[in-house]
Each structure stands twice: as structure tokens, then as C-alpha cells.
Write a protein that holds these residues in place. Structure first.
Motif, PDB file in Angstrom:
ATOM      1  N   SER A  77       0.866  -1.183   0.000  1.00  0.00           N
ATOM      2  CA  SER A  77       0.000   0.000   0.000  1.00  0.00           C
ATOM      3  C   SER A  77       0.899   1.228   0.000  1.00  0.00           C
ATOM      4  CB  SER A  77      -0.946   0.002   1.206  1.00  0.00           C
ATOM      5  OG  SER A  77      -0.235   0.201   2.394  1.00  0.00           O
TER       6      SER A  77
ATOM      7  N   PHE B  36       4.234   6.294   6.466  1.00  0.00           N
ATOM      8  CA  PHE B  36       3.762   4.972   6.880  1.00  0.00           C
ATOM      9  C   PHE B  36       3.008   4.294   5.749  1.00  0.00           C
ATOM     10  CE2 PHE B  36       4.444   7.024  10.920  1.00  0.00           C
ATOM     11  CZ  PHE B  36       4.986   6.015  11.679  1.00  0.00           C
ATOM     12  N   GLY B  37       3.216   3.001   5.611  1.00  0.00           N
ATOM     13  CA  GLY B  37       2.535   2.210   4.600  1.00  0.00           C
ATOM     14  C   GLY B  37       2.500   0.764   5.044  1.00  0.00           C
ATOM     15  N   SER B  38       2.404  -0.121   4.076  1.00  0.00           N
ATOM     16  CA  SER B  38       2.337  -1.533   4.410  1.00  0.00           C
ATOM     17  C   SER B  38       3.176  -2.313   3.406  1.00  0.00           C
ATOM     18  CB  SER B  38       0.872  -1.944   4.407  1.00  0.00           C
ATOM     19  OG  SER B  38       0.648  -3.196   3.940  1.00  0.00           O
TER      20      SER B  38
ATOM     21  N   THR C 205       2.541  -9.720   6.349  1.00  0.00           N
ATOM     22  CA  THR C 205       2.282  -8.328   6.021  1.00  0.00           C
ATOM     23  C   THR C 205       2.498  -7.500   7.277  1.00  0.00           C
ATOM     24  OG1 THR C 205       0.682  -8.972   4.350  1.00  0.00           O
ATOM     25  CG2 THR C 205       0.565  -6.704   5.144  1.00  0.00           C
ATOM     26  N   TRP C 206       3.294  -6.439   7.152  1.00  0.00           N
ATOM     27  CA  TRP C 206       3.639  -5.587   8.282  1.00  0.00           C
ATOM     28  C   TRP C 206       3.348  -4.133   7.945  1.00  0.00           C
ATOM     29  CZ3 TRP C 206       6.881  -6.351  12.833  1.00  0.00           C
ATOM     30  CH2 TRP C 206       7.117  -7.694  13.130  1.00  0.00           C
ATOM     31  N   THR C 207       3.042  -3.360   8.982  1.00  0.00           N
ATOM     32  CA  THR C 207       3.010  -1.911   8.845  1.00  0.00           C
ATOM     33  C   THR C 207       4.455  -1.460   8.717  1.00  0.00           C
ATOM     34  OG1 THR C 207       1.056  -1.778  10.233  1.00  0.00           O
ATOM     35  CG2 THR C 207       2.321   0.250   9.941  1.00  0.00           C
TER      36      THR C 207
ATOM     37  N   LYS D 116       7.387   1.750   8.052  1.00  0.00           N
ATOM     38  CA  LYS D 116       7.736   3.155   8.239  1.00  0.00           C
ATOM     39  C   LYS D 116       8.983   3.413   7.414  1.00  0.00           C
ATOM     40  CE  LYS D 116       9.408   6.195  11.954  1.00  0.00           C
ATOM     41  NZ  LYS D 116      10.560   6.697  11.257  1.00  0.00           N
TER      42      LYS D 116
ATOM     43  N   THR E 173       5.995  -2.528  13.862  1.00  0.00           N
ATOM     44  CA  THR E 173       6.280  -1.794  12.627  1.00  0.00           C
ATOM     45  C   THR E 173       7.712  -2.070  12.202  1.00  0.00           C
ATOM     46  OG1 THR E 173       4.787  -0.040  13.350  1.00  0.00           O
ATOM     47  CG2 THR E 173       6.302   0.504  11.584  1.00  0.00           C
TER      48      THR E 173
END
Length: 165
Positions: A102, A108-110, A118-120, A122, A146
């Protein structure tokens, strides 16, 4: 009158040592090998020298314990020398590749890591938010739930020219 069974005690020491060796072959941790050595040297050795049964048991136990706490750690250290421990949990994430899933907004994204998680994500403070979906990145650090990622250097284009020459 009952026969004196202590004259057959050497058979018990051999059987016990054999059982320990069989268990060692199944576990491969050097624990039962040390017990087998203590049994053979301490128990059977004292038996063959004519020592009483209680001395055989005491020496077998003492020698087994001594081998367990002195020789076994040395053998394990020699066995595992030169091998890198396998990285697990968060330690395995450092340096792992990922793909942006994303777009990044305000840093911040994914991302989807190469292991499928899948991780958040930075971006570092000095990076621009220009990473598009599908861009390859690398995990730099893990900050709780994150991951901080940095873009991978772009690979040279592999497209072939349509010109034939």
C-alpha cells in the motif's frame, strides 16, 4: 538357599550400558553416552576388579555425573563450532526483502515480507514518500509491530531493445 546373584552383576552393567547406547543413538545429545561410559568404567570396571556392589553403583554414578558436567559440554561445543545459530522471530527480519503493498502516506505504509507476512512499515525520516506499490524494499529495523524499510537500489533494466542490428 538362594544363589548369590552378585556374581552375575557384570551382565546387568553390560545390559544397562547397551540400553544407554541405544537411547543415545535415538537422542544424539551425548547425555546417555556419558551415562554408558560411567556405567562401563565405573560399574563394570569395579565389578571386574572384585569391588562390592555398592562401590560399583557409587562409582558408576559419580563417573557418569563427572562426564556429564565436564566432557559433554566440550563435545557439544566441538560439534556446534563454526555453525551460525539460526535466526528466529524478530532477529530473522533484519535485512529481509519486502514488497510495498500500500502506498506510503506521511511515512507509513504496508509491506509484504519475503516470508509472506504483512507488516506496517515506516520509512526513514530522510526518505521521500515516493515508493509505489510493488517497489522492493529491505527491512532495516523492527520497531514493535512496525518495520522500518529502505528502498533497494534499482536494478538495471533487463528489457531488450526492439532494434535488431
Amino acid at each position: 538357599m538362594l544363589p548369590d546373584l552378585t556374581q552375575y552383576l557384570w551382565i546387568a552393567w553390560l545390559v544397562l550400558a547397551l540400553v544407554f547406547v541405544i537411547i543415545e543413538l535415538l537422542t544424539l545429545e551425548f547425555t546417555f553416552l556419558m551415562l554408558a561410559a560411567g556405567t562401563l568404567v565405573g560399574g563394570l570396571g569395579v565389578n571386574l576388579l572384585g569391588g562390592p556392589w555398592w562401590l560399583q553403583v557409587a562409582l558408576a554414578a559419580a563417573l557418569s555425573g563427572l562426564l556429564l558436567f565436564t566432557i559433554r559440554p566440550l563435545l557439544l561445543r566441538l560439534l556446534h563450532r563454526g555453525t551460525q545459530p539460526a535466526l528466529t522471530n524478530v532477529d530473522a527480519l533484519y535485512g529481509m526483502g519486502a514488497r510495498v503493498t500500500s502506498p506510503f502516506v506521511d511515512g507509513f505504509g504496508s509491506v509484504r515480507l519475503d516470508n509472506g507476512e504483512t507488516w506496517t512499515a515506516k520509512l526513514p525520516d530522510d526518505a521521500a514518500d515516493t515508493l509505489g506499490i510493488g517497489t522492493r524494499v529491505k527491512v532495516m529495523t523492527v520497531l514493535g509491530a512496525t518495520v522500518e524499510v529502505a528502498p533497494l537500489p534499482s536494478a538495471p533494466s533487463t528489457e531488450r531493445s526492439s532494434e535488431h542490428g
